[in-house]
Design a protein around this motif. Structure first.
Motif, PDB file in Angstrom:
ATOM      1  N   ASP A   1      31.200   0.723   3.169  1.00 28.30           N
ATOM      2  CA  ASP A   1      32.197  -0.335   3.280  1.00 28.30           C
ATOM      3  C   ASP A   1      33.331  -0.194   2.276  1.00 28.30           C
ATOM      4  OD1 ASP A   1      30.714  -1.483   5.321  1.00 28.30           O
ATOM      5  OD2 ASP A   1      29.551  -2.718   3.942  1.00 28.30           O
ATOM      6  N   SER A   2      33.379   0.928   1.584  1.00 30.71           N
ATOM      7  CA  SER A   2      34.412   1.150   0.566  1.00 30.71           C
ATOM      8  C   SER A   2      35.303   2.317   0.955  1.00 30.71           C
ATOM      9  CB  SER A   2      33.763   1.449  -0.787  1.00 30.71           C
ATOM     10  OG  SER A   2      32.991   0.362  -1.209  1.00 30.71           O
ATOM     11  N   SER A   3      36.542   2.237   0.525  1.00 29.69           N
ATOM     12  CA  SER A   3      37.499   3.294   0.792  1.00 29.69           C
ATOM     13  C   SER A   3      38.326   3.544  -0.455  1.00 29.69           C
ATOM     14  CB  SER A   3      38.419   2.889   1.942  1.00 29.69           C
ATOM     15  OG  SER A   3      39.524   3.741   2.017  1.00 29.69           O
ATOM     16  N   SER A   4      38.630   4.777  -0.708  1.00 25.11           N
ATOM     17  CA  SER A   4      39.458   5.095  -1.868  1.00 25.11           C
ATOM     18  C   SER A   4      40.945   5.018  -1.537  1.00 25.11           C
ATOM     19  CB  SER A   4      39.126   6.484  -2.395  1.00 25.11           C
ATOM     20  OG  SER A   4      39.405   7.450  -1.392  1.00 25.11           O
TER      21      SER A   4
ATOM     22  N   PHE B   1      28.334   4.248   0.180  1.00 24.72           N
ATOM     23  CA  PHE B   1      29.307   3.159   0.104  1.00 24.72           C
ATOM     24  C   PHE B   1      30.116   3.089   1.405  1.00 24.72           C
ATOM     25  CE2 PHE B   1      28.746   5.055  -4.110  1.00 24.72           C
ATOM     26  CZ  PHE B   1      28.161   3.986  -4.765  1.00 24.72           C
TER      27      PHE B   1
END
Length: 92
Positions: A63-66, A61
């Protein structure tokens, strides 16, 4: 390994006091900050060689960040509707 580095004070946690100052004083090589920290880096007299990178992400993922957040989102619906109205064909 991280615990050993922490004990030797080469890894500092976020809640430790004066964390930002240690980076600005060239006592630590890296810091994790919000975008507002750039203002301090851009102050006259700050003589640091620095760069900005993204936080680590999961390979599946990329392009995702937590942790990404937008602190303020302001939506002015009525103003947008007004702009649409004054730019409409009926106002010509």
């Amino acid at each position: 390994m991280v615990l050993d580095r922490f004990k030797r004070r080469t890894v500092l946690w976020e809640d430790q006091p004066r964390r930002k100052d240690l980076f600005l004083q060239k006592q630590v090589a890296m810091t994790l900050q919000s975008s507002s920290f750039l203002n301090r880096l851009l102050q006259p007299g700050t003589n640091l060689a620095w760069d900005v990178v993204t936080e680590p992400v999961h390979l599946e993922f990329p392009d995702s960040s937590s942790t990404f957040n937008i602190p303020r989102i302001v939506a002015i619906r009525e103003a947008w509707e007004f702009l649409e109205m004054i730019n409409s064909k009926s106002m010509l």
